[in-house]
Design an enzyme around this catalytic site. Structure first.
Site, PDB file in Angstrom:
ATOM      1  N   ASP A   1     -76.572   5.501 -34.678  1.00  0.00           N
ATOM      2  CA  ASP A   1     -77.700   4.395 -34.985  1.00  0.00           C
ATOM      3  C   ASP A   1     -77.172   3.368 -34.391  1.00  0.00           C
ATOM      4  OD1 ASP A   1     -79.484   2.898 -35.727  1.00  0.00           O
ATOM      5  OD2 ASP A   1     -78.903   2.757 -37.960  1.00  0.00           O
TER       6      ASP A   1
ATOM      7  N   GLU B   1     -78.924  -5.251 -32.849  1.00  0.00           N
ATOM      8  CA  GLU B   1     -78.698  -5.360 -34.234  1.00  0.00           C
ATOM      9  C   GLU B   1     -77.239  -5.209 -34.719  1.00  0.00           C
ATOM     10  OE1 GLU B   1     -80.687  -1.982 -36.064  1.00  0.00           O
ATOM     11  OE2 GLU B   1     -79.748  -2.189 -38.023  1.00  0.00           O
TER      12      GLU B   1
ATOM     13  N   GLU C   1     -85.367   7.405 -43.872  1.00  0.00           N
ATOM     14  CA  GLU C   1     -85.095   6.275 -44.676  1.00  0.00           C
ATOM     15  C   GLU C   1     -86.487   5.894 -45.524  1.00  0.00           C
ATOM     16  OE1 GLU C   1     -84.120   3.550 -41.442  1.00  0.00           O
ATOM     17  OE2 GLU C   1     -81.996   4.312 -41.739  1.00  0.00           O
TER      18      GLU C   1
HETATM   19  C1  BDP Z   1     -81.758   1.155 -38.232  1.00  0.00           C
HETATM   20  C2  BDP Z   1     -82.133  -0.164 -38.868  1.00  0.00           C
HETATM   21  C3  BDP Z   1     -83.494  -0.143 -39.439  1.00  0.00           C
HETATM   22  C4  BDP Z   1     -84.484   0.759 -38.827  1.00  0.00           C
HETATM   23  C5  BDP Z   1     -84.054   2.527 -38.352  1.00  0.00           C
HETATM   24  C6  BDP Z   1     -84.766   2.989 -37.488  1.00  0.00           C
HETATM   25  O1  BDP Z   1     -81.197  -0.788 -39.436  1.00  0.00           O
HETATM   26  O2  BDP Z   1     -84.027  -1.224 -39.804  1.00  0.00           O
HETATM   27  O3  BDP Z   1     -85.730   0.894 -39.397  1.00  0.00           O
HETATM   28  O4  BDP Z   1     -82.983   2.041 -37.640  1.00  0.00           O
HETATM   29  O5  BDP Z   1     -84.592   2.995 -36.253  1.00  0.00           O
HETATM   30  O6  BDP Z   1     -81.030   0.973 -37.261  1.00  0.00           O
HETATM   31  O7  BDP Z   1     -85.799   3.496 -37.855  1.00  0.00           O
END
Ligand code: BDP
Length: 671
Positions: free
Chosen positions: A366, A394, A291
């Site tokens: 996720d 989340e 990401e």
């Molecule tokens: C996702 C989140 C994000 C995190 C990412 C992670 O939306 O904000 O940075 O995972 O785990 O669930 O790195």
């Protein structure tokens, strides 16, 4: 030391005398007028001092507790508790002994003894008739299953918290001046430390995995040192998330290439600097090439190259690198996202240094409301692994929905045996809001995470009971109702959000409400709801079979691969995760897929309506007004949100199913 602790307890309790704002979580903080006597090597370490003070103040079932340190016993962080009935002539009293081979063991034993007292675990001793020689006995020996029981805070240095729903960061960097914490911050972090120690958490990563390079600059490291000093007596080690590009970002090197000697040297010097400040520093948590974060891939190097370079820097000091497998979209573009962790890391099994641990989320995507377990746990045979759970909800209503997560974590633990992991991490749900977690019931998730990290065999039922007894102290009937609500709440949430294996149909970015039709060409495909549900006029769901789909089922061990591959044997809770299923397909209930989908959405909403009316009509007499009101308002909101989920998802999917929406009937509660 004694006076410091006395003062601290006083400070800790002073604020809560008026109303219970939940600040002390599940912990007792009343100030005993008649402290019990604690004997043992109380001066041997500050940790034992804390254990003794907790018992002095909060053990009320007898005149004395004995602590005994016997290193020969090899109990590690564990303890042996013996409780005897004494003096039964007037009113029975108990005499307790805690034996451990470490200070930590005594601390954990003290909290366990208090938990037994507060949850009624010793009641039978108090009520039973004296046995032979006038004594009844309770004994227990426990050791934690995992050596690493860790919280991951996703806290940013500017005070915000990524995916935090309970206010701002708890760390308050500006309230740490030099090596000193302000009294306010000290008081607050002492409650945090105490809460963690009481449930066995022994490590904490202070900052977000999307890490700022600044955390490794001297001023921040000194602040980290001050926090580490406060947490140390509670047996909590500090770790930091690091940005892989740090030396370059800080202008110390021209590259962050892990094979460049200058870069490796920079990290070695940094490790030395950190350990001079914090001798028991735990190590680094790393999100690399994921990401948008920098990583070794930016220089054509592998994750193993990157992890090993850092591991080498930490090795002389006994530190570890915890490397996350949450990567997608970088090297395996176009591949089903849920397959990418295995594709990326399996070839590196055996290539990583022995102080590297691979950390993976419970599911392959996720933190969705429900996911099958991540197959990577079965694919790495030479690499220590940790599981990553998310406490912060989340994707489970954040701090607005009552969702007790232990049943979901137990589901994961029923597939991934504890012996396959060296530790477990939980993405923390704490913030600077009074009660730490926002929703009063979200505290139960922090509690449950710690208890399962200590002993994954504990049942979700027992943990709910323990938490509610210590938090609300209700009559039996109300306690049972409350536990029933907690235990059914995760299934309820998946029903009104994403039943039958649907996943990731959240509104963009904030991951709270529904957006099943979400598609934005500006975003990667893997962020778009339509990529995941694949609704069309024939059916619904992501085909991940080997026969006709992405082949993700093949990443599972043979037994599960076979189970998930076939439509008929795939558990219905994962059905639309693994299969594109015809709208007319007959489910186990005899309903068609479309009817079943409507049934789940309706039933989820009906359950929340029941929770709300129970709380609203029946619970007021039993809960302090502040928390009753808070939960009442939140449940009203949860109900409206559950209805929104049902309506927008069924409206959207009905366009593909071309069937009328089945409206709720009186029989909509899940059977
Ligand atoms: C996702 C989140 C994000 C995190 C990412 C992670 O939306 O904000 O940075 O995972 O785990 O669930 O790195």
């Amino acid at each position: 030391m004694k006076y410091v602790l006395f003062y601290l307890s006083f400070l800790l309790c002073a604020v809560t005398a008026k109303a219970n704002n939940g600040e002390h979580l599940w912990l007792d903080c009343h100030w005993s007028a008649n402290p019990c006597q604690v004997v043992g090597p109380l001066k041997a370490s500050p940790t034992i001092g804390i254990a003794a003070e907790e018992l002095r103040q909060h053990w009320t079932l007898g005149p004395q507790v004995r602590l005994s340190l016997r290193s020969m016993l090899q109990l590690g962080e564990g303890y042996h508790i013996t409780v005897r009935q004494i003096d039964s002539s007037k009113c029975p009293q108990l005499k307790a002994t805690i034996v451990a081979s470490s200070a930590a063991g005594l601390l954990y034993g003290a909290y366990q003894l208090l938990r037994l007292q507060n949850t009624g675990g010793l009641d039978s001793l108090l009520t039973s008739a004296p046995k032979d020689h006038g004594q009844s006995l309770f004994v227990m020996t426990e050791q934690p299953v995992w050596k690493l029981r860790m919280l991951n805070h996703w806290d940013n240095l500017d005070g915000s918290v990524e995916r935090g729903y309970a206010g701002n960061s708890i760390w308050k960097w500006k309230q740490i001046l030099g090596h000193e914490l302000t009294p306010q911050l000290r008081r607050r972090l002492t409650i945090y430390a105490r809460a963690n120690a009481s449930i066995g958490i022994n490590a904490t990563v202070l900052n977000n995995v999307n890490a700022s390079p600044l955390i490794l600059t001297r001023p921040y490291l000194e602040k980290v040192q001050a926090i580490a000093q406060l947490l140390r007596p509670y047996h909590i080690k500090v770790y930091l998330s690091v940005n892989f590009g740090t030396p370059k970002a800080l202008g110390a090197t021209s590259t962050a290439d892990p094979l460049c000697p200058d870069v490796a040297m920079w990290w070695q010097r940094k490790a030395k600097e950190i350990y001079a400040l914090i001798p028991d520093f735990g190590g680094f948590l790393v999100k690399a090439n994921s990401e948008g974060q920098p990583g070794p891939g930016d220089y054509g190097r592998s994750h193993a190259d990157g992890a090993n370079m850092l591991a080498n820097a930490l090795k002389p000091f006994g530190g570890s690198v915890i490397w996350r497998s949450f990567v997608y979209g970088a090297h395996h573009k176009g591949e089903d996202r849920v397959k990418q962790a295995v594709s990326e890391f399996e070839p590196m099994d055996g290539l990583m240094a022995d102080n590297v641990i691979l950390q993976s989320k419970n599911g392959p995507l996720d933190f969705q409301p429900r996911e099958p377990f991540a197959p990577i746990f079965y694919r790495m045979h030479h690499t220590p692994q940790m599981g990553e759970l998310q406490i912060t909800q989340e994707y489970l209503g954040q701090s607005k929905h009552l969702v007790y997560l232990a049943p979901m974590w137990k589901e994961f633990l029923s597939y991934v045996r504890p012996s396959m992991l060296v530790g477990i991490a939980g993405v923390a749900n704490t913030g600077d809001t009074d009660n730490w977690c926002g929703h009063p019931f979200s505290q139960a998730n922090w509690y449950a995470f710690g208890r399962l990290a200590w002993n994954p065999q504990l049942s979700a039922e027992n943990i709910a009971l323990e938490w509610s007894r210590q938090t609300f102290k209700l009559p039996t009937e109300q306690e049972q109702q409350l536990c029933h609500v907690m235990l059914s709440s995760h299934e309820t949430c998946t029903d009104y959000m994403m039943p039958l294996g649907l996943h990731h149909i959240f509104r963009f970015d904030h991951h709270y409400g529904p957006e099943p039709g979400g598609f934005n060409p500006k975003y990667p495909l893997e962020w778009c709801p339509t990529y995941y549900h694949r609704a069309d006029t024939l059916g619904l769901g992501f085909d991940r079979t080997v026969a006709t789909g992405s082949g993700a089922t093949a990443q599972y061990p043979p037994h599960y691969a076979a189970l998930y591959e076939q439509l008929d044997s795939c558990p219905e809770r994962y059905l639309l995760w693994f299969h594109h299923v015809a709208w007319t397909h007959r489910m186990l209930s005899g309903r068609t897929l479309w009817q079943e989908l409507c049934h789940h959405y309706n039933s989820g909403v009906a359950q929340v309506a029941q929770y709300r009316s129970w709380w609203h009509n029946d619970m007021h007499p039993y809960i302090d007004n502040m928390r009753w009101q808070q939960v009442d308002t939140l449940l009203t909101r949860q109900l409206a949100n559950a209805q929104e989920w049902r309506d927008s998802c069924l409206n959207y999917f009905s366009r593909f199913a071309r069937k009328p929406i089945i409206r709720p009937s009186t029989h909509t509660i899940r059977q």
